[in-house]
Write an enzyme that holds these catalytic residues in place. Structure first.
Site, PDB file in Angstrom:
ATOM      1  N   ASP A 132       0.932  -1.071   0.076  1.00 33.60           N
ATOM      2  CA  ASP A 132       0.058   0.016  -0.170  1.00 33.60           C
ATOM      3  C   ASP A 132       0.721   1.128  -0.240  1.00 33.60           C
ATOM      4  O   ASP A 132       0.489   2.295   0.462  1.00 33.60           O
ATOM      5  CB  ASP A 132      -0.821   0.063   1.344  1.00 33.60           C
ATOM      6  CG  ASP A 132      -2.151   1.061   1.013  1.00 33.60           C
ATOM      7  OD1 ASP A 132      -2.762   1.536   2.087  1.00 33.60           O
ATOM      8  OD2 ASP A 132      -2.359   1.529  -0.008  1.00 33.60           O
ATOM      9  N   LYS A 146       2.788   3.677  -5.635  1.00 28.50           N
ATOM     10  CA  LYS A 146       2.164   2.713  -6.626  1.00 28.50           C
ATOM     11  C   LYS A 146       3.189   2.022  -7.480  1.00 28.50           C
ATOM     12  O   LYS A 146       3.098   0.825  -7.851  1.00 28.50           O
ATOM     13  CB  LYS A 146       0.810   3.040  -7.032  1.00 28.50           C
ATOM     14  CG  LYS A 146      -0.192   3.648  -6.205  1.00 28.50           C
ATOM     15  CD  LYS A 146      -0.281   2.798  -4.926  1.00 28.50           C
ATOM     16  CE  LYS A 146      -1.025   3.330  -3.889  1.00 28.50           C
ATOM     17  NZ  LYS A 146      -1.008   2.626  -2.540  1.00 28.50           N
ATOM     18  N   ASP A 175      -3.208  -2.969  -2.610  1.00 30.66           N
ATOM     19  CA  ASP A 175      -4.350  -2.105  -2.735  1.00 30.66           C
ATOM     20  C   ASP A 175      -4.187  -1.150  -3.847  1.00 30.66           C
ATOM     21  O   ASP A 175      -3.132  -1.116  -4.445  1.00 30.66           O
ATOM     22  CB  ASP A 175      -4.103  -0.973  -1.287  1.00 30.66           C
ATOM     23  CG  ASP A 175      -5.290  -0.122  -1.232  1.00 30.66           C
ATOM     24  OD1 ASP A 175      -5.247   0.931  -0.630  1.00 30.66           O
ATOM     25  OD2 ASP A 175      -6.450  -0.595  -1.627  1.00 30.66           O
ATOM     26  N   ASN A 176      -5.304  -0.451  -4.159  1.00 26.30           N
ATOM     27  CA  ASN A 176      -5.175   0.491  -5.254  1.00 26.30           C
ATOM     28  C   ASN A 176      -4.899   0.000  -6.750  1.00 26.30           C
ATOM     29  O   ASN A 176      -4.222   0.844  -7.344  1.00 26.30           O
ATOM     30  CB  ASN A 176      -4.168   1.585  -4.806  1.00 26.30           C
ATOM     31  CG  ASN A 176      -4.374   2.183  -3.610  1.00 26.30           C
ATOM     32  OD1 ASN A 176      -3.692   2.073  -2.637  1.00 26.30           O
ATOM     33  ND2 ASN A 176      -5.935   2.678  -3.218  1.00 26.30           N
ATOM     34  N   GLU A 197     -11.428   4.100  -0.949  1.00 32.72           N
ATOM     35  CA  GLU A 197     -11.661   4.477   0.684  1.00 32.72           C
ATOM     36  C   GLU A 197     -12.664   5.745   0.614  1.00 32.72           C
ATOM     37  O   GLU A 197     -12.366   6.618   0.068  1.00 32.72           O
ATOM     38  CB  GLU A 197     -10.577   4.634   1.426  1.00 32.72           C
ATOM     39  CG  GLU A 197      -9.553   5.366   0.901  1.00 32.72           C
ATOM     40  CD  GLU A 197      -8.457   4.710   0.296  1.00 32.72           C
ATOM     41  OE1 GLU A 197      -8.711   3.760  -0.689  1.00 32.72           O
ATOM     42  OE2 GLU A 197      -7.396   5.255  -0.043  1.00 32.72           O
TER      43      GLU A 197
HETATM   44  C1  LIG Z   1      11.191   4.401  -1.338  1.00 35.37           C
HETATM   45  C2  LIG Z   1       9.701   4.502  -1.999  1.00 35.37           C
HETATM   46  C3  LIG Z   1       9.145   3.063  -1.828  1.00 35.37           C
HETATM   47  N1  LIG Z   1       9.514   2.620  -0.769  1.00 35.37           N
HETATM   48  C4  LIG Z   1       8.667   2.884   0.325  1.00 35.37           C
HETATM   49  N2  LIG Z   1       9.142   2.125   1.716  1.00 35.37           N
HETATM   50  C5  LIG Z   1       8.463   2.736   2.923  1.00 35.37           C
HETATM   51  N3  LIG Z   1       7.421   3.338   3.047  1.00 35.37           N
HETATM   52  C6  LIG Z   1       7.070   3.976   1.690  1.00 35.37           C
HETATM   53  C7  LIG Z   1       7.691   3.697   0.613  1.00 35.37           C
HETATM   54  N4  LIG Z   1       6.993   4.339  -0.435  1.00 35.37           N
HETATM   55  C8  LIG Z   1       6.065   4.925   0.140  1.00 35.37           C
HETATM   56  N5  LIG Z   1       6.103   4.972   1.496  1.00 35.37           N
HETATM   57  C9  LIG Z   1       5.031   5.375   2.473  1.00 35.37           C
HETATM   58  O1  LIG Z   1       3.752   4.792   2.129  1.00 35.37           O
HETATM   59  C10 LIG Z   1       2.919   5.906   2.352  1.00 35.37           C
HETATM   60  C11 LIG Z   1       2.402   6.227   0.752  1.00 35.37           C
HETATM   61  C12 LIG Z   1       1.237   5.844   0.345  1.00 35.37           C
HETATM   62  C13 LIG Z   1       0.952   5.854  -1.010  1.00 35.37           C
HETATM   63  N6  LIG Z   1      -0.552   5.664  -1.241  1.00 35.37           N
HETATM   64  C14 LIG Z   1      -1.058   6.218  -2.378  1.00 35.37           C
HETATM   65  O2  LIG Z   1      -0.478   6.964  -3.066  1.00 35.37           O
HETATM   66  C15 LIG Z   1      -2.548   6.183  -2.254  1.00 35.37           C
HETATM   67  C16 LIG Z   1      -3.187   7.078  -2.978  1.00 35.37           C
HETATM   68  C17 LIG Z   1      -4.818   7.047  -3.173  1.00 35.37           C
HETATM   69  C18 LIG Z   1      -5.375   8.129  -3.716  1.00 35.37           C
HETATM   70  C19 LIG Z   1      -6.528   7.776  -4.703  1.00 35.37           C
HETATM   71  C20 LIG Z   1      -7.224   8.792  -5.301  1.00 35.37           C
HETATM   72  C21 LIG Z   1      -6.871   9.914  -5.248  1.00 35.37           C
HETATM   73  F1  LIG Z   1      -7.397  10.982  -5.938  1.00 35.37           F
HETATM   74  C22 LIG Z   1      -5.641  10.234  -4.351  1.00 35.37           C
HETATM   75  C23 LIG Z   1      -5.225   9.200  -3.320  1.00 35.37           C
HETATM   76  C24 LIG Z   1      -5.606   6.219  -2.438  1.00 35.37           C
HETATM   77  C25 LIG Z   1      -4.596   4.924  -1.690  1.00 35.37           C
HETATM   78  O3  LIG Z   1      -5.290   4.113  -1.100  1.00 35.37           O
HETATM   79  C26 LIG Z   1      -3.039   5.296  -1.565  1.00 35.37           C
HETATM   80  O4  LIG Z   1      -2.560   4.230  -0.929  1.00 35.37           O
HETATM   81  C27 LIG Z   1       3.448   7.036   2.802  1.00 35.37           C
HETATM   82  C28 LIG Z   1       2.805   8.494   2.631  1.00 35.37           C
HETATM   83  C29 LIG Z   1       4.844   6.822   2.373  1.00 35.37           C
HETATM   84  O5  LIG Z   1       5.614   7.483   3.188  1.00 35.37           O
HETATM   85 MG   LIG Z   2      -3.943   2.489  -0.449  1.00 35.37          MG
END
Ligand SMILES: CCCNc1ncnc2c1ncn2[C@@H]1O[C@H](/C=C/CNC(=O)c2cc(-c3ccc(F)cc3)cc(O)c2O)[C@H](C)[C@H]1O
Ligand SMILES: [Mg+2]
Length: 214
Positions: A141, A144, A169-170, A199
């Site tokens: 999650d 993406k 997810d997504n 969600e």
């Molecule tokens: C080094 C990077 C990789 N490694 C990583 N290693 C560790 N942690 C990581 C890594 N990459 C990211 N993260 C962390 O995970 C989180 C980030 C999560 C991202 N989730 C989405 O982008 C999303 C968007 C929508 C959405 C849908 C429609 C819309 F209009 C707007 C938004 C819906 C959803 O259900 C979604 O989960 C957190 C903020 C971020 O720090």
């Molecule tokens: Mg998600």
């Protein structure tokens, strides 16, 4: 300075949930997202599908990529049998701090190891650092465009065993096209799509469950 959305979410949990009661923490976050501010937690509708898959797998080892505020961490941890090893990875320190507090408020801090860092850096070290050979259940999650590179890391470092289940997810919104194409076409996985909604909205989204065949 102005608070962040995760901080306001934490405040809502502290105000409206009962300490030590995971269900009330989940409800408080869902209420906050429906009535105050939308946030990208897996949510209640997809959360029920997550619950059913976790319950079906009844994993001994769990990995979550992208803790964010800890909503899905609480959903998963509350269902785990005692002694289960659960690692959740979050690379944003501010998110990690909020997640720790929300997980602790739910009383689940002893069931979860929250690792601050990037999944790409952690995955190669998990065996050494945590003594885990393979994961029974993985919830993806995070960003993406990182689902595909990370599943390839799981394969490269032998972190998947026959029967390992990945739940993403997504896969529709925002979408993970390369990941979907990979798990649906690879002979090493058996994949199934669970239709749902983004969600707290009526927008189409869903979860993809992929069984590693070994
Ligand atoms: C080094 C990077 C990789 N490694 C990583 N290693 C560790 N942690 C990581 C890594 N990459 C990211 N993260 C962390 O995970 C989180 C980030 C999560 C991202 N989730 C989405 O982008 C999303 C968007 C929508 C959405 C849908 C429609 C819309 F209009 C707007 C938004 C819906 C959803 O259900 C979604 O989960 C957190 C903020 C971020 O720090
Ligand atoms: Mg998600």
């Amino acid at each position: 300075t102005r608070s962040t959305r995760p901080q306001r979410m934490l405040k809502a949990v502290q105000k409206n949930a009962i300490r030590g009661n995971p269900e009330s923490v989940i409800s408080a976050i869902d209420y906050f997202c429906k009535h105050s501010e939308w946030a990208m937690n897996v949510g209640d509708e997809k959360g029920c599908i997550l619950d059913s898959v976790v319950t079906e797998v009844d994993p001994s080892t769990v990995l979550e990529l992208g803790t964010y505020c800890g909503y899905s961490t609480v959903r998963i941890a509350r269902l785990l049998s005692p002694g289960t090893k659960f690692i959740t990875v979050e690379f944003n320190p501010a998110s990690a701090e909020v997640a720790r507090k929300i997980i602790a408020y739910a009383g689940l801090q002893d069931k979860v190891t929250l690792v601050e860092g990037a999944s790409g850096d952690l995955i190669p070290q998990i065996k050494k650092l945590y003594g885990i050979t393979t994961f029974d259940f993985i919830f993806l999650d995070h960003w993406k465009d990182r689902y595909l590179p990370d599943i390839k890391l799981f394969e490269e470092y032998g972190l998947l065993g026959k029967g390992s289940v990945l739940l993403a997810d997504n896969v529709i919104c925002p979408g993970t096209p390369e990941y979907l194409e990979y798990v649906r076409n690879s002979p090493r996985y058996e994949s199934r799509y669970y239709p749902s909604h983004l969600e707290y909205t009526k927008v189409e989204d869903g979860l993809e469950k992929s069984l590693f065949l070994g």
